[in-house]
Design a protein around this motif. Structure first.
Motif, PDB file in Angstrom:
ATOM      1  N   LEU A   6       0.828  -1.194   0.000  1.00  0.00           N
ATOM      2  CA  LEU A   6       0.000   0.000   0.000  1.00  0.00           C
ATOM      3  C   LEU A   6       0.864   1.246   0.000  1.00  0.00           C
ATOM      4  O   LEU A   6       0.525   2.249  -0.590  1.00  0.00           O
ATOM      5  CB  LEU A   6      -0.920   0.013   1.222  1.00  0.00           C
ATOM      6  N   ARG A   9       2.115   1.705  -3.420  1.00  0.00           N
ATOM      7  CA  ARG A   9       1.055   2.142  -4.309  1.00  0.00           C
ATOM      8  C   ARG A   9       0.818   3.642  -4.226  1.00  0.00           C
ATOM      9  O   ARG A   9       0.357   4.261  -5.156  1.00  0.00           O
ATOM     10  CB  ARG A   9      -0.224   1.392  -3.924  1.00  0.00           C
ATOM     11  N   SER A  10       1.122   4.204  -3.070  1.00  0.00           N
ATOM     12  CA  SER A  10       0.877   5.626  -2.916  1.00  0.00           C
ATOM     13  C   SER A  10       2.025   6.467  -3.458  1.00  0.00           C
ATOM     14  O   SER A  10       1.991   7.668  -3.417  1.00  0.00           O
ATOM     15  CB  SER A  10       0.649   5.965  -1.444  1.00  0.00           C
ATOM     16  N   ARG A 164      -5.047   7.008 -11.404  1.00  0.00           N
ATOM     17  CA  ARG A 164      -5.630   8.014 -10.503  1.00  0.00           C
ATOM     18  C   ARG A 164      -5.939   9.272 -11.297  1.00  0.00           C
ATOM     19  O   ARG A 164      -5.136   9.704 -12.138  1.00  0.00           O
ATOM     20  CB  ARG A 164      -4.658   8.345  -9.359  1.00  0.00           C
ATOM     21  N   GLU A 184     -11.085  12.889  -6.219  1.00  0.00           N
ATOM     22  CA  GLU A 184     -10.127  11.968  -6.834  1.00  0.00           C
ATOM     23  C   GLU A 184     -10.763  10.597  -7.020  1.00  0.00           C
ATOM     24  O   GLU A 184     -11.428  10.074  -6.126  1.00  0.00           O
ATOM     25  CB  GLU A 184      -8.866  11.835  -5.976  1.00  0.00           C
ATOM     26  N   VAL A 186      -9.819   6.639  -8.124  1.00  0.00           N
ATOM     27  CA  VAL A 186      -8.706   5.698  -8.280  1.00  0.00           C
ATOM     28  C   VAL A 186      -9.265   4.382  -8.806  1.00  0.00           C
ATOM     29  O   VAL A 186     -10.287   3.892  -8.310  1.00  0.00           O
ATOM     30  CB  VAL A 186      -7.980   5.450  -6.939  1.00  0.00           C
ATOM     31  N   ALA A 187      -8.617   3.844  -9.820  1.00  0.00           N
ATOM     32  CA  ALA A 187      -9.017   2.547 -10.371  1.00  0.00           C
ATOM     33  C   ALA A 187      -7.823   1.602 -10.297  1.00  0.00           C
ATOM     34  O   ALA A 187      -6.772   1.868 -10.879  1.00  0.00           O
ATOM     35  CB  ALA A 187      -9.485   2.715 -11.814  1.00  0.00           C
ATOM     36  N   ASP A 188      -8.001   0.499  -9.566  1.00  0.00           N
ATOM     37  CA  ASP A 188      -6.949  -0.513  -9.434  1.00  0.00           C
ATOM     38  C   ASP A 188      -7.373  -1.762 -10.187  1.00  0.00           C
ATOM     39  O   ASP A 188      -8.542  -2.120 -10.200  1.00  0.00           O
ATOM     40  CB  ASP A 188      -6.742  -0.914  -7.968  1.00  0.00           C
ATOM     41  N   ARG A 221     -10.719  -2.608  -8.190  1.00  0.00           N
ATOM     42  CA  ARG A 221     -11.210  -1.771  -7.087  1.00  0.00           C
ATOM     43  C   ARG A 221     -11.286  -0.338  -7.600  1.00  0.00           C
ATOM     44  O   ARG A 221     -10.308   0.194  -8.137  1.00  0.00           O
ATOM     45  CB  ARG A 221     -10.254  -1.834  -5.894  1.00  0.00           C
ATOM     46  N   ASN A 222     -12.454   0.264  -7.461  1.00  0.00           N
ATOM     47  CA  ASN A 222     -12.637   1.659  -7.871  1.00  0.00           C
ATOM     48  C   ASN A 222     -13.079   2.474  -6.670  1.00  0.00           C
ATOM     49  O   ASN A 222     -13.969   2.051  -5.932  1.00  0.00           O
ATOM     50  CB  ASN A 222     -13.701   1.763  -8.964  1.00  0.00           C
ATOM     51  N   SER A 223     -12.454   3.617  -6.505  1.00  0.00           N
ATOM     52  CA  SER A 223     -12.822   4.434  -5.345  1.00  0.00           C
ATOM     53  C   SER A 223     -12.977   5.895  -5.738  1.00  0.00           C
ATOM     54  O   SER A 223     -12.390   6.365  -6.718  1.00  0.00           O
ATOM     55  CB  SER A 223     -11.763   4.315  -4.252  1.00  0.00           C
TER      56      SER A 223
ATOM     57  N   GLU B  52      -2.381   6.505   4.329  1.00  0.00           N
ATOM     58  CA  GLU B  52      -2.827   5.658   3.218  1.00  0.00           C
ATOM     59  C   GLU B  52      -2.415   4.203   3.417  1.00  0.00           C
ATOM     60  O   GLU B  52      -3.093   3.288   2.968  1.00  0.00           O
ATOM     61  CB  GLU B  52      -2.291   6.185   1.880  1.00  0.00           C
ATOM     62  N   ALA B  53      -1.303   3.980   4.108  1.00  0.00           N
ATOM     63  CA  ALA B  53      -0.864   2.611   4.349  1.00  0.00           C
ATOM     64  C   ALA B  53      -1.696   1.922   5.422  1.00  0.00           C
ATOM     65  O   ALA B  53      -1.742   0.703   5.472  1.00  0.00           O
ATOM     66  CB  ALA B  53       0.607   2.601   4.747  1.00  0.00           C
ATOM     67  N   ARG B  58      -8.310   6.484   0.311  1.00  0.00           N
ATOM     68  CA  ARG B  58      -7.177   7.112  -0.384  1.00  0.00           C
ATOM     69  C   ARG B  58      -7.710   8.165  -1.325  1.00  0.00           C
ATOM     70  O   ARG B  58      -8.844   8.091  -1.774  1.00  0.00           O
ATOM     71  CB  ARG B  58      -6.349   6.077  -1.159  1.00  0.00           C
ATOM     72  N   GLY B  59      -6.848   9.124  -1.650  1.00  0.00           N
ATOM     73  CA  GLY B  59      -7.200  10.134  -2.635  1.00  0.00           C
ATOM     74  C   GLY B  59      -7.711  11.424  -2.026  1.00  0.00           C
ATOM     75  O   GLY B  59      -8.082  11.483  -0.855  1.00  0.00           O
ATOM     76  N   ALA B  60      -7.691  12.482  -2.849  1.00  0.00           N
ATOM     77  CA  ALA B  60      -8.199  13.810  -2.483  1.00  0.00           C
ATOM     78  C   ALA B  60      -7.475  14.377  -1.264  1.00  0.00           C
ATOM     79  O   ALA B  60      -8.073  15.102  -0.479  1.00  0.00           O
ATOM     80  CB  ALA B  60      -9.712  13.788  -2.266  1.00  0.00           C
TER      81      ALA B  60
END
Lengths: 386, 71
Positions: A6, A9-10, A164, A184, A186-188, A221-223, B52-53, B58-60
């Motif tokens: 994770l 990923r960031s 993203r 935002e 995000v699509a994984d 996964r979509n967020s 985030e970890a 996550r995001g924004a």
């Protein structure tokens, strides 16, 4: 170990941090050397981060960041099914910001590497100031590609991609108030679970009454996240910041977080700046999360990652920044020493502490106490404005 | 929505314009470094990283802007 995936990923995000900065000027030229440390839940992660940002001419700003995570210990889920480990993740980022009139264009590249996880991210952003520079709109996109391996299993290799898309609107509202709205998506896609982590299920044949099997996540996964933040200058020289974010994803997780921060310089010369903050976060569990499944292969997808459970976190933080006197300043520049400490309380509702079975307890599976722990996060850094 | 359309129509048909209401010379408070959403990118990025970890959201994160748009 992919337990840090994770974090990898960031990586793309880290690179483009300055993108949403106010558009009509280049980011500040500076050098930062930081020691960061996270300690909690049986795990210690620390290391250095070095960031340098320098202008070339009046319209180009270049940045480079080297970041290291040194991980050691055993979190509760590792403790339950495996032994302690240590590893290192190295991350390099390069970025460029180009300013044309009131438009800022940014590109960036990040590489993150550990012994069983490789991640690369490319990012592009553009932001535009308008309306007499009262407003700035920023857009950014990033694409990340990961290779996932499993130590001790040469036959295992998998991939994941992350896309993203974000939009931010920064607005000066009054002479003392500024606000920002961000969204935002995000699509994984690909291998999204941890190749080492297991779920547990009821098993009468086992001595403890339960056994473990591998996690199995969906491959997409979509967020979506939306946040609003504002900063206000108080009648005396100090500032307060408030922030709220709402999050939802296709795994059934919804989350909110809120933060308040207070910044207080002690002198007009900024010799000392004090800061305090409080942050609260809560989320519900993913659709396919369970602390204890009823039997082997009970569901199509299954997770027992505590980060996918129902829980809250409360963070309290204080910090101080001290500007070195001129006689001690390197290169005759403005130098500061900064120390921030955050204490975070993690309180899980449906992630139970299976380590109680290590003793002589006779607790039935599912009746264990809920897990909770606290962590300390340290940021100690030296900054020089170039 | 109707009210918004009415306002838009009025603006377009009457030629009214909204002018920036905080002039550059009125931004001394916003120009103060303490008014940036984040004063230190290296530290702010790290905290986003920590969150985030350990959290599903996550995001924004935003937060790098702020200030007055002037140097």
């Amino acid at each position: 170990m992919a337990v840090t995936r994770l974090i990898a990923r960031s990586a793309g995000l880290l690179l483009l941090g300055p993108l949403v900065a106010v558009a009509a000027v280049l980011p500040e030229e500076r050098a930062d050397v930081m020691y960061h440390g996270y300690s909690g839940g049986g795990v210690t992660i620390d290391g250095p981060s070095v960031l340098v940002r320098k202008n070339l001419g009046n319209s180009l700003s270049l940045s480079a960041n080297y970041y290291v995570d040194m991980i050691s210990g055993a979190s509760i889920d590792v403790e339950a099914t495996a032994s302690e480990y240590s590893e290192q993740r190295d991350e390099f980022s390069l970025g460029a910001d180009y300013l044309v009139d009131k438009t800022s264009i940014s590109i960036g590249y990040t590489n993150s590497s550990e012994n069983d996880y490789e991640a690369q991210t490319l990012a592009f952003g553009i932001s535009q100031g308008f309306f007499g520079d009262l407003s700035t709109i920023g857009l950014r996109v990033s694409y990340g590609s990961d290779d996932v391996f499993r130590n001790g299993d040469d036959n295992f290799a998998a991939e994941a991609q992350h896309r993203r898309y974000s939009l931010s609107w920064n607005q000066i509202l009054t002479q003392k108030l500024i606000a920002e709205l961000s969204v935002e998506t995000v699509a994984d896609e690909g291998f999204l679970n941890n190749p080492y982590r297991s779920v547990r299920y009821l098993d009468a044949a086992s001595g403890t009454g339960f056994s473990y099997q591998a996690e199995f996540y969906p491959t997409t996964r979509n967020s979506d996240a939306i946040s609003v933040r504002a900063k206000y200058r108080l009648p005396y020289r100090a500032a307060i910041k408030a922030e709220y974010r709402r999050y939802a994803d296709s795994w059934g997780i919804a989350a909110d977080n809120m933060e308040f921060r207070y910044t207080h310089p002690l002198k007009e010369q900024d010799e000392w700046i004090l800061e305090g903050k409080i942050r609260y976060y809560q989320q519900n569990n993913a659709d396919f999360y369970s602390d204890l499944f009823p039997y082997l292969n009970a569901t199509s997808f299954r997770a027992r990652d505590k980060e996918l459970s129902n829980y809250t976190t409360l963070a309290l933080g204080i910090g101080v920044s001290y500007e070195l006197p001129q006689r001690w300043s390197l290169l005759n520049r403005r130098n500061t020493i900064n120390l921030y400490w955050d204490h975070i309380l993690f309180d899980y509702e449906d992630f139970l502490d299976v380590t109680v079975h290590g003793g002589s307890t006779s607790i039935n599976p599912g009746a264990e106490p809920a897990y909770s722990f606290s962590a300390n996060v340290i940021r100690l850094f030296w900054s020089m404005r170039l | 929505m109707r009210a918004l359309m009415l306002v838009c129509t009025l603006v377009l048909t009457t030629g009214c314009t909204i002018t920036p209401w905080v002039a550059p010379y009125e931004r001394q408070y916003l120009a103060d470094p303490i008014m940036g959403f984040e004063q230190d990118p290296v530290a702010a990025r790290y905290m986003n990283h920590v969150y985030e970890a350990r959290e599903a959201a996550r995001g924004a994160e935003g937060g790098s802007g702020g200030g007055c748009g002037c140097n």
